[in-house]
Write an enzyme that holds these catalytic residues in place. Sequence first.
Site, PDB file in Angstrom:
ATOM      1  N   LYS A  26       0.852  -1.200   0.000  1.00  0.00           N
ATOM      2  CA  LYS A  26       0.000   0.000   0.000  1.00  0.00           C
ATOM      3  C   LYS A  26       0.885   1.247   0.000  1.00  0.00           C
ATOM      4  CE  LYS A  26      -2.002   2.629   3.748  1.00  0.00           C
ATOM      5  NZ  LYS A  26      -0.728   3.285   3.993  1.00  0.00           N
ATOM      6  N   ASN A  27       2.069   1.176   0.630  1.00  0.00           N
ATOM      7  CA  ASN A  27       2.928   2.367   0.746  1.00  0.00           C
ATOM      8  C   ASN A  27       3.911   2.534  -0.403  1.00  0.00           C
ATOM      9  OD1 ASN A  27       1.556   2.927   3.037  1.00  0.00           O
ATOM     10  ND2 ASN A  27       3.230   2.497   4.465  1.00  0.00           N
ATOM     11  N   ARG A 103      -3.047   9.853   2.146  1.00  0.00           N
ATOM     12  CA  ARG A 103      -1.862  10.708   2.242  1.00  0.00           C
ATOM     13  C   ARG A 103      -1.273  11.034   0.871  1.00  0.00           C
ATOM     14  NH1 ARG A 103      -1.755  13.249   6.515  1.00  0.00           N
ATOM     15  NH2 ARG A 103       0.444  13.766   6.213  1.00  0.00           N
ATOM     16  N   CYS A 127      -4.402   7.720   8.450  1.00  0.00           N
ATOM     17  CA  CYS A 127      -4.674   7.327   9.838  1.00  0.00           C
ATOM     18  C   CYS A 127      -4.572   8.528  10.782  1.00  0.00           C
ATOM     19  CB  CYS A 127      -3.686   6.245  10.274  1.00  0.00           C
ATOM     20  SG  CYS A 127      -3.983   4.688   9.427  1.00  0.00           S
ATOM     21  N   ASP A 324       3.992   1.106  11.765  1.00  0.00           N
ATOM     22  CA  ASP A 324       2.711   0.510  11.347  1.00  0.00           C
ATOM     23  C   ASP A 324       2.549  -0.916  11.850  1.00  0.00           C
ATOM     24  OD1 ASP A 324       2.635   2.029   8.016  1.00  0.00           O
ATOM     25  OD2 ASP A 324       2.614   2.861  10.034  1.00  0.00           O
ATOM     26  N   VAL A 346       7.542   7.637  16.279  1.00  0.00           N
ATOM     27  CA  VAL A 346       7.284   8.226  14.955  1.00  0.00           C
ATOM     28  C   VAL A 346       6.053   9.125  14.966  1.00  0.00           C
ATOM     29  CG1 VAL A 346       6.851   7.709  12.506  1.00  0.00           C
ATOM     30  CG2 VAL A 346       8.382   6.236  13.849  1.00  0.00           C
TER      31      VAL A 346
HETATM   32  C1  LIG Z   1       1.014   6.351   2.542  1.00  0.00           C
HETATM   33  C2  LIG Z   1       2.277   6.070   3.296  1.00  0.00           C
HETATM   34  O1  LIG Z   1       3.319   5.801   2.758  1.00  0.00           O
HETATM   35  N1  LIG Z   1       2.152   6.146   4.643  1.00  0.00           N
HETATM   36  C3  LIG Z   1       3.324   5.856   5.469  1.00  0.00           C
HETATM   37  C4  LIG Z   1       4.201   7.083   5.550  1.00  0.00           C
HETATM   38  O2  LIG Z   1       3.395   8.126   6.089  1.00  0.00           O
HETATM   39  P1  LIG Z   1       3.968   9.646   6.027  1.00  0.00           P
HETATM   40  O3  LIG Z   1       4.744   9.822   4.771  1.00  0.00           O
HETATM   41  O4  LIG Z   1       2.848  10.558   6.291  1.00  0.00           O
HETATM   42  O5  LIG Z   1       4.961   9.607   7.284  1.00  0.00           O
HETATM   43  P2  LIG Z   1       6.168  10.604   7.602  1.00  0.00           P
HETATM   44  O6  LIG Z   1       7.402   9.769   7.690  1.00  0.00           O
HETATM   45  O7  LIG Z   1       6.145  11.765   6.686  1.00  0.00           O
HETATM   46  O8  LIG Z   1       5.729  11.116   9.052  1.00  0.00           O
HETATM   47  C5  LIG Z   1       6.392  10.682  10.197  1.00  0.00           C
HETATM   48  C6  LIG Z   1       6.615  11.890  11.094  1.00  0.00           C
HETATM   49  O9  LIG Z   1       7.402  12.847  10.387  1.00  0.00           O
HETATM   50  C7  LIG Z   1       7.077  14.181  10.826  1.00  0.00           C
HETATM   51  N2  LIG Z   1       6.791  15.034   9.664  1.00  0.00           N
HETATM   52  C8  LIG Z   1       6.496  14.494   8.447  1.00  0.00           C
HETATM   53  C9  LIG Z   1       6.262  15.325   7.360  1.00  0.00           C
HETATM   54  C10 LIG Z   1       6.341  16.730   7.521  1.00  0.00           C
HETATM   55  O10 LIG Z   1       6.158  17.532   6.574  1.00  0.00           O
HETATM   56  N3  LIG Z   1       6.620  17.240   8.774  1.00  0.00           N
HETATM   57  C11 LIG Z   1       6.865  16.421   9.849  1.00  0.00           C
HETATM   58  O11 LIG Z   1       7.146  16.910  10.951  1.00  0.00           O
HETATM   59  C12 LIG Z   1       5.897  14.045  11.775  1.00  0.00           C
HETATM   60  O12 LIG Z   1       6.403  14.041  13.093  1.00  0.00           O
HETATM   61  C13 LIG Z   1       5.361  12.648  11.478  1.00  0.00           C
HETATM   62  O13 LIG Z   1       4.771  12.090  12.633  1.00  0.00           O
HETATM   63  O14 LIG Z   1       5.321   6.793   6.405  1.00  0.00           O
HETATM   64  C14 LIG Z   1       4.945   6.476   7.751  1.00  0.00           C
HETATM   65  C15 LIG Z   1       6.191   6.249   8.568  1.00  0.00           C
HETATM   66  O15 LIG Z   1       6.902   5.140   8.093  1.00  0.00           O
HETATM   67  C16 LIG Z   1       4.028   5.253   7.798  1.00  0.00           C
HETATM   68  O16 LIG Z   1       3.536   5.120   9.115  1.00  0.00           O
HETATM   69  C17 LIG Z   1       2.857   5.423   6.834  1.00  0.00           C
HETATM   70  O17 LIG Z   1       2.175   4.171   6.676  1.00  0.00           O
HETATM   71  C1  LIG Z   2      -0.306   5.146   8.831  1.00  0.00           C
HETATM   72  C2  LIG Z   2      -0.650   4.317   7.869  1.00  0.00           C
HETATM   73  O1  LIG Z   2      -1.121   4.697   6.629  1.00  0.00           O
HETATM   74  P1  LIG Z   2      -1.374   6.186   6.074  1.00  0.00           P
HETATM   75  O2  LIG Z   2      -0.033   6.914   6.120  1.00  0.00           O
HETATM   76  O3  LIG Z   2      -1.849   5.938   4.679  1.00  0.00           O
HETATM   77  O4  LIG Z   2      -2.382   6.822   6.973  1.00  0.00           O
HETATM   78  C3  LIG Z   2      -0.513   2.832   7.958  1.00  0.00           C
HETATM   79  O5  LIG Z   2      -0.496   2.198   6.857  1.00  0.00           O
HETATM   80  O6  LIG Z   2      -0.411   2.313   9.086  1.00  0.00           O
END
Ligand SMILES: CC(=O)N[C@H]1[C@@H](OP(=O)(O)OP(=O)(O)OC[C@H]2O[C@@H](n3ccc(=O)[nH]c3=O)[C@H](O)[C@@H]2O)O[C@H](CO)[C@@H](O)[C@@H]1O
Ligand SMILES: C=C(OP(=O)(O)O)C(=O)O
Length: 477
Positions: A26-27, A103, A127, A324, A346
């Site tokens: 999915k990611n 996302r 989520c 996750d 995280v």
């Molecule tokens: C669709 C997808 O791929 N989702 C995954 C993606 O989510 P996603 O890409 O949203 O996760 P990020 O790694 O960006 O976010 C993790 C943390 O980074 C910080 N942050 C992120 C972006 C930003 O602009 N500013 C900031 O501060 C926040 O504290 C956040 O809690 O990676 C996460 C971490 O492996 C997974 O849990 C999700 O399943």
């Molecule tokens: C956090 C998750 O997904 P998403 O970033 O799409 O919300 C997840 O797959 O556990």
Amino acid sequence: MTENISKLRIEGGTPLVGEVHVRGAKNLVPKAMVAALHGSTPSTLRNVPDLSDVEIVTTLVELHGAKVDYDRDAGVLTLNPAQDATTAAKNAEEIQLFGGNSRIPILMVGPLLHTLGTARIPNLGGCKIGDRPIDYHMAALRKFGAVVEKDDETGTTLIVPEEGLKGAEIVLNYPSVGATEQVLLTGVRAKGKTILRNAAIEPEIIDLIAVLQKMGAIIFINEDRTIVIEGVDELTGYDHTSLPDRNESASWASAALATGGDIFVRGADQKDMTAFLNQFRKMGGLYEVTAEGIRFTHPAQHTPGAQLKPIVFETNVHPGFMTDWQQPLVVALTQAKGASIVHETVYEERFGFTNALKQMGADIVVMRDCVGGAPCRFEGKGYGHSAIISGPTPLTGADIEVPDLRGGFSHIIAALAAKGTSHVSGVELIARGYENFEEKLKSLGANFEVLARKASKAPKPDAAIVVVEPEEVEVQD
Ligand SMILES: CC(=O)N[C@H]1[C@@H](OP(=O)(O)OP(=O)(O)OC[C@H]2O[C@@H](n3ccc(=O)[nH]c3=O)[C@H](O)[C@@H]2O)O[C@H](CO)[C@@H](O)[C@@H]1O
Ligand SMILES: C=C(OP(=O)(O)O)C(=O)O
């Protein structure tokens, strides 16, 4: 994807035993679809699961004029990237309305800036596990030279300056997966070199880099987690098979422990699950790796009466324990003999799902301190981001509302592990990350009844022009 389960009645107490097939991640898959928008020719993606996140991106790229054909059974998706500004402008309202379901839409900004010269910053879903800001994404886009054309209550629109987007030097304060993907998907066609420091290197990121490299991109991954991108003038389509979904594989493994079962996950790949498999083994779980997948077994299946052991771990970026994975595993920890500690580093609010588990009888204390590990970013900020789980505690059925994807899966396996009846609503959210969920539960011998189903939210562009909340249809016996 048409009809998803929305309400279930679950009779718990039956160990899940059998086989499930896990397909593409999915990611990764939706990001690879976004990457295809850069292509001057169509792309083919294989091992594509039938997920609502895939359907959401299908609808979004088609609202921009691209064309997607998806053979669900074969798992093959072809994407013709011929997007155009007229179609995108005509569908601007639906694009904005529809963006807030996952996302991914924020990752379309880079490719759309390159192909259409303009892009709106979408609403985002996903989520509910913390604030999930996009400040790193916006900072990176500005560094590439994107200019804010409009920023008001209707949203923010970026445009490309006359000189086009240029390579940039970007440092991430935190190795954000999404922000790393933002830089990759924008930098590959920017003029000159982009240097990204403190990048995320999750397996799904490496797979996305493989996709972009197949398209003609030049991307270096240095040993210090710096990614260097040399922008190119043209990218062509790709033919790529997605890596398997390690998060779904870990979810079913946790379900085997939570219910005392034995599940073969066809498609599971050991090399992306190292940190999970270590904790699974430390809990007393048994696993067998084969060329086709991984078999996950509760110890009591081999030694009657054997109990799970408590563990102490923290979630982290790759190659650490993937965040996750923690929610489904916490359900299994409620059945371990002793006190376990989970430190979530995280996301600041990823233990909300434990309220339903406590309602079912679990003994879980959520704490604001950094328990069981080194102080993290959330230390002293007042977030409940550590949990102490004491067991084993018998779980009893309850009425549950699914809060989001991973928390929802955790609630369902808790209901399957509990004694008695549970009624679970909002189950349609599960379809974001678990394809063929009903068939999988059936094949594992779960004792449940579907009470209601709901059509997917995603109207095709040529169907309803407004995203409507589909009716929930009660299932008649
Ligand atoms: C669709 C997808 O791929 N989702 C995954 C993606 O989510 P996603 O890409 O949203 O996760 P990020 O790694 O960006 O976010 C993790 C943390 O980074 C910080 N942050 C992120 C972006 C930003 O602009 N500013 C900031 O501060 C926040 O504290 C956040 O809690 O990676 C996460 C971490 O492996 C997974 O849990 C999700 O399943
Ligand atoms: C956090 C998750 O997904 P998403 O970033 O799409 O919300 C997840 O797959 O556990």
